[in-house]
Design a protein around this motif. Sequence first.
Motif, PDB file in Angstrom:
ATOM      1  N   ASP A  34      -8.082  -8.902  11.468  1.00 19.03           N
ATOM      2  CA  ASP A  34      -9.448  -9.077  12.242  1.00 19.03           C
ATOM      3  C   ASP A  34     -10.722  -8.394  11.354  1.00 19.03           C
ATOM      4  N   VAL A  35     -11.740  -9.171  11.257  1.00 17.37           N
ATOM      5  CA  VAL A  35     -12.873  -8.792  10.567  1.00 17.37           C
ATOM      6  C   VAL A  35     -13.985  -8.519  11.324  1.00 17.37           C
ATOM      7  N   PHE A  36     -14.742  -7.285  11.492  1.00 18.00           N
ATOM      8  CA  PHE A  36     -15.650  -7.076  12.522  1.00 18.00           C
ATOM      9  C   PHE A  36     -17.036  -6.831  11.710  1.00 18.00           C
ATOM     10  N   SER A  37     -17.879  -7.024  12.328  1.00 21.26           N
ATOM     11  CA  SER A  37     -19.442  -6.934  11.911  1.00 21.26           C
ATOM     12  C   SER A  37     -19.871  -5.624  11.218  1.00 21.26           C
ATOM     13  N   SER A  38     -19.051  -4.659  12.100  1.00 28.22           N
ATOM     14  CA  SER A  38     -19.341  -3.242  11.608  1.00 28.22           C
ATOM     15  C   SER A  38     -19.049  -2.705  10.250  1.00 28.22           C
ATOM     16  N   GLY A  39     -18.109  -3.620   9.700  1.00 31.70           N
ATOM     17  CA  GLY A  39     -17.575  -3.290   8.288  1.00 31.70           C
ATOM     18  C   GLY A  39     -16.101  -2.873   8.380  1.00 31.70           C
ATOM     19  N   LEU A  40     -15.816  -2.764   9.619  1.00 26.22           N
ATOM     20  CA  LEU A  40     -14.293  -2.296   9.876  1.00 26.22           C
ATOM     21  C   LEU A  40     -13.354  -3.623   9.613  1.00 26.22           C
ATOM     22  N   THR A  41     -12.042  -3.603   9.190  1.00 26.81           N
ATOM     23  CA  THR A  41     -11.016  -4.601   9.275  1.00 26.81           C
ATOM     24  C   THR A  41      -9.750  -4.201   9.764  1.00 26.81           C
ATOM     25  N   LEU A  42      -9.416  -4.704  10.527  1.00 23.36           N
ATOM     26  CA  LEU A  42      -8.102  -4.242  11.233  1.00 23.36           C
ATOM     27  C   LEU A  42      -6.929  -5.132  10.936  1.00 23.36           C
ATOM     28  N   VAL A  43      -5.734  -4.660  10.386  1.00 27.83           N
ATOM     29  CA  VAL A  43      -4.480  -5.302   9.839  1.00 27.83           C
ATOM     30  C   VAL A  43      -3.573  -5.049  10.747  1.00 27.83           C
ATOM     31  N   VAL A  44      -2.708  -5.995  11.146  1.00 33.24           N
ATOM     32  CA  VAL A  44      -1.505  -5.851  11.681  1.00 33.24           C
ATOM     33  C   VAL A  44      -0.331  -6.585  10.766  1.00 33.24           C
ATOM     34  N   MET A  45       0.500  -5.609  10.450  1.00 39.31           N
ATOM     35  CA  MET A  45       1.726  -6.188   9.585  1.00 39.31           C
ATOM     36  C   MET A  45       3.001  -6.156  10.176  1.00 39.31           C
ATOM     37  N   ASP A  46       3.661  -7.171  10.612  1.00 35.66           N
ATOM     38  CA  ASP A  46       4.954  -7.330  11.324  1.00 35.66           C
ATOM     39  C   ASP A  46       6.007  -7.832  10.717  1.00 35.66           C
ATOM     40  N   THR A  47       7.086  -7.266  10.124  1.00 36.23           N
ATOM     41  CA  THR A  47       8.009  -8.027   9.419  1.00 36.23           C
ATOM     42  C   THR A  47       9.524  -7.615  10.145  1.00 36.23           C
ATOM     43  N   ALA A  48      10.275  -8.440  10.310  1.00 37.98           N
ATOM     44  CA  ALA A  48      11.720  -8.460  10.564  1.00 37.98           C
ATOM     45  C   ALA A  48      12.738  -8.963   9.270  1.00 37.98           C
ATOM     46  N   LEU A  49      13.291  -8.376   8.450  1.00 40.49           N
ATOM     47  CA  LEU A  49      13.973  -9.200   7.279  1.00 40.49           C
ATOM     48  C   LEU A  49      15.291  -8.737   7.385  1.00 40.49           C
ATOM     49  N   HIS A  50      15.806 -10.052   6.814  1.00 46.89           N
ATOM     50  CA  HIS A  50      17.381  -9.854   6.679  1.00 46.89           C
ATOM     51  C   HIS A  50      17.924  -9.176   5.278  1.00 46.89           C
ATOM     52  N   GLN A  51      17.074  -9.144   4.474  1.00 47.49           N
ATOM     53  CA  GLN A  51      17.574  -8.522   3.257  1.00 47.49           C
ATOM     54  C   GLN A  51      16.066  -7.723   2.595  1.00 47.49           C
ATOM     55  N   PRO A  52      16.441  -6.611   2.025  1.00 44.51           N
ATOM     56  CA  PRO A  52      15.172  -5.817   1.483  1.00 44.51           C
ATOM     57  C   PRO A  52      14.225  -6.623   0.367  1.00 44.51           C
ATOM     58  N   ILE A  53      12.956  -6.690   0.344  1.00 40.94           N
ATOM     59  CA  ILE A  53      12.230  -7.555  -0.600  1.00 40.94           C
ATOM     60  C   ILE A  53      11.210  -6.255  -1.180  1.00 40.94           C
ATOM     61  N   LYS A  54      10.339  -6.840  -2.370  1.00 42.81           N
ATOM     62  CA  LYS A  54       9.200  -6.166  -2.673  1.00 42.81           C
ATOM     63  C   LYS A  54       8.358  -7.233  -2.603  1.00 42.81           C
ATOM     64  N   THR A  55       6.963  -6.594  -2.169  1.00 45.99           N
ATOM     65  CA  THR A  55       5.789  -7.179  -2.215  1.00 45.99           C
ATOM     66  C   THR A  55       4.737  -6.680  -3.452  1.00 45.99           C
ATOM     67  N   GLN A  56       4.240  -7.599  -4.102  1.00 48.86           N
ATOM     68  CA  GLN A  56       3.220  -6.851  -5.078  1.00 48.86           C
ATOM     69  C   GLN A  56       2.022  -7.738  -5.049  1.00 48.86           C
ATOM     70  N   ALA A  57       0.791  -6.914  -5.123  1.00 49.11           N
ATOM     71  CA  ALA A  57      -0.406  -7.304  -5.058  1.00 49.11           C
ATOM     72  C   ALA A  57      -1.313  -6.509  -5.912  1.00 49.11           C
ATOM     73  N   THR A  58      -2.539  -7.079  -6.313  1.00 52.22           N
ATOM     74  CA  THR A  58      -3.654  -6.409  -7.130  1.00 52.22           C
ATOM     75  C   THR A  58      -4.771  -6.208  -6.147  1.00 52.22           C
ATOM     76  N   VAL A  59      -5.223  -4.994  -5.936  1.00 51.61           N
ATOM     77  CA  VAL A  59      -6.592  -4.728  -5.229  1.00 51.61           C
ATOM     78  C   VAL A  59      -7.757  -5.418  -5.996  1.00 51.61           C
ATOM     79  N   ALA A  60      -8.333  -6.406  -5.046  1.00 50.40           N
ATOM     80  CA  ALA A  60      -9.415  -7.222  -5.502  1.00 50.40           C
ATOM     81  C   ALA A  60     -10.600  -6.278  -5.613  1.00 50.40           C
ATOM     82  N   LYS A  61     -10.958  -5.271  -4.601  1.00 50.24           N
ATOM     83  CA  LYS A  61     -12.121  -4.640  -4.509  1.00 50.24           C
ATOM     84  C   LYS A  61     -11.628  -3.227  -3.907  1.00 50.24           C
ATOM     85  N   PRO A  62     -12.284  -2.080  -4.242  1.00 50.94           N
ATOM     86  CA  PRO A  62     -11.905  -0.885  -3.708  1.00 50.94           C
ATOM     87  C   PRO A  62     -11.646  -0.850  -2.204  1.00 50.94           C
TER      88      PRO A  62
END
Length: 316
Positions: A34-62
């Motif tokens: 959820d992105v708000f006009s105040s400049g705040l962003t709220l992120v809910v990350m919910d996973t239920a996995l059957h086996q362990p994984i890795k996620t890889q991402a490059t930060v696009a901006k600070p």
Amino acid sequence: MKIIKPGTPQPTDVPNRFKVDLPSLPGRGGWDIDVFSSGLTLVVMDTALHQPIKTQATVAKPIIGFGFCLAGEFGFSLMSSKTRLNIRAGQSGFFTFPQDIEITEHLPADHLLRIYLMLEGEILSSFTQGDEDYFSPLIKSVEKKRVNRVVHSTTALMHAALYQILHCPYYGKARHIYLESKAMEMLSHKLAQLHPSFLGPDNKLKPSDYDRIMHAAEVLVNNLDNPPDTMELARSVGLSRAKLHRCFRRVHGVSPFEYLRNHRLKTAMMLLQSGKINVTEAALSVGYANLSYFSKAFKAMFGVCPGELLRHSTPN
């Protein structure tokens, strides 16, 4: 171990709300943003996995933000460092990541629930006016491409607000306003935790007394099922009983007994959210022998009965 690269956030039918689906996931899960006009962003990350994984991402901006782990445990590491930091349920933290840095997250074969609050540097600066000398190094670390990670416990007040975020009772524009207000509340809680002066000028303590109070809180948290009485607690941290009460309330806003009760209930909430134990087991594990008393205290604090929370938390 399987490596997954999260895709680009996709818009949803709800204005200012986006979703990230993890492709080929061995289980279920994704990210709601959820992105708000105040400049705040709220992120809910919910996973239920059957086996362990890795996620890889490059930060696009600070990135400047706060993270809250509500269920499970995960680790993350940076391409520039071999050090892996593990975060478990009940912990929260402040972090800054510069642009173009690669982040690897190690997700377990379990239920993992996290909430993140991202903000722009200008927003943090506006909230920290008068304490620039303290917060300026954290903000400037992004500009200088330095990483900062500070881990704390998640307080009972934070947990109450996080639960309200997860179970927002509104829809449409009302939902957007409600979530933004809760994001602002979480920001206030974390700033106060990062810098005790946010408690107000009348609440400032000598550094040595502040350290003793933080130690006292740690003693309580580590002995939920058999805590020391107030006199024993005061003696263990080198304060008189009266001074312990006075200083503890200045730092935490509650008495040691109230802090213990809140942390017991917060811990029970995390146990129930894991979906692995029942209400009776959760109550006993945090020192409540009377199930009726536990249920009343739980509902008074979180606005929901423990059994209802368990039903919402158990995966289908």
